[in-house]
Design a protein around this motif. Structure first.
Motif, short mmCIF file in Angstrom:
data_model
loop_
_atom_site.label_atom_id
_atom_site.label_comp_id
_atom_site.label_asym_id
_atom_site.label_seq_id
_atom_site.Cartn_x
_atom_site.Cartn_y
_atom_site.Cartn_z
N LEU A 155 13.35 13.51 -1.73
CA LEU A 155 14.23 13.30 -0.57
C LEU A 155 15.70 13.26 -0.99
N LYS A 156 16.00 12.71 -2.15
CA LYS A 156 17.40 12.73 -2.60
C LYS A 156 17.85 14.15 -2.89
N LEU A 199 3.48 19.86 3.99
CA LEU A 199 3.88 20.94 3.09
C LEU A 199 4.66 20.40 1.91
N ASN A 200 5.34 19.28 2.11
CA ASN A 200 6.20 18.69 1.08
C ASN A 200 5.57 17.46 0.43
N LEU A 201 4.27 17.26 0.61
CA LEU A 201 3.63 16.05 0.12
C LEU A 201 2.38 16.36 -0.70
N VAL A 202 2.15 15.56 -1.73
CA VAL A 202 0.94 15.71 -2.54
C VAL A 202 0.58 14.35 -3.13
N GLU A 235 13.30 12.86 9.19
CA GLU A 235 11.98 12.24 9.26
C GLU A 235 10.87 13.29 9.15
N GLN A 236 11.15 14.48 9.64
CA GLN A 236 10.14 15.54 9.57
C GLN A 236 9.87 15.96 8.13
N ILE A 237 10.92 16.21 7.35
CA ILE A 237 10.68 16.64 5.96
C ILE A 237 10.06 15.52 5.14
N ALA A 238 10.35 14.26 5.50
CA ALA A 238 9.79 13.13 4.77
C ALA A 238 8.31 12.96 5.02
#
Length: 244
Positions: free
Chosen positions: A148-149, A172-175, A165-168
């Motif tokens: 996020l930074k 697709l951006n999480l594992v 909040e959407q990208i967090a």
């Protein structure tokens, strides 16, 4: 006198042959040097490896290259409360990702969302981790593939709250990953950190490219070059899709 004349003639022939050999060697050396120069020139003019159609390597060229912006302004709270239910399925994002990435799932009794235990084949280390909710829940963490930074300093500082909040919370951006490995990564980009598990690096970098394209984030030159180094080894690695 005839013998002396024959001797002189033989000496002259030997000198002539030696001179001819020397000239031949000089010519050969010149040709070798010229050939090396041509090959080097061709190598210098060679184009970078191209990715297959639909690959992450092909997509990498879509990313703008820039510098970090407003690093001091970053705050995790700018991306909202952790693990909101942004997809409105009545389960928070952390449990959604645990359910997606873990095997042998067990749910908390009376709760159709909360994962109580499971097994993770950790992509970052290659190790198998037994997850159990409780004091050791942190053994498995949910990592933001594009930290996020990093998102903040490459464009997200200018977004509204909803997009951050959407990208967090975007799958697709999480594992799900090994907790200590995730902590060790911190906010590092590809030029600073890659998973110890080499077999996952192509998939990991491909996901970073996909997230940055989806959210119109840029990369630094060092980050771009590191991504290219990884993806050149797997030019057919597909660009991931999906998420929110």
């Amino acid at each position: 006198m005839a013998a002396a004349s024959d001797s002189n003639k033989s000496l002259s022939e030997q000198l002539g042959k030696r001179k001819a050999l020397q000239v031949t060697l000089v010519v050969i050396a010149a040709l070798v040097l010229a050939g090396n120069f041509v090959l080097k020139s061709l190598g210098d003019a060679s184009t970078p490896a191209e990715g297959a159609e639909g690959s992450a390597l092909e997509a990498l060229s879509q990313l703008d290259i820039g510098e970090w912006e407003d690093e001091d302004g970053y705050d995790r709270d700018e991306f909202g409360t952790a693990w909101k239910d942004v997809d409105h399925n009545s389960c928070d994002t952390r449990n959604d990702i645990l359910a997606r990435d873990l095997e042998n799932l067990e749910y908390t009794e009376g709760d159709s969302c909360q994962i109580s235990s499971g097994t993770l084949e950790d992509p970052y280390t290659g190790d198998e981790i037994d997850f159990e909710r409780g004091p050791h829940s942190g053994d498995v963490q949910i990592d933001h593939i594009v930290a996020l930074k990093n998102a903040w300093v490459t464009g997200a500082y200018a977004w509204d709250q909803e997009e951050r909040e959407q990208i967090a919370n975007d799958p697709l951006n999480l594992v799900a990953s090994d907790g200590p490995a995730n902590m060790g990564k911190g906010a590092d980009d590809t030029s600073e950190w890659l998973p110890d598990n080499g077999s996952y690096r192509c998939e990991y970098v491909a996901a970073q490219v996909a997230v940055k394209i989806k959210y119109d984030l840029w990369v630094t030159q060092d980050e771009h070059d590191a991504m290219a180094d990884v993806l050149t080894s797997c030019p057919s690695e597909p660009l991931p899709t999906g998420g929110l």
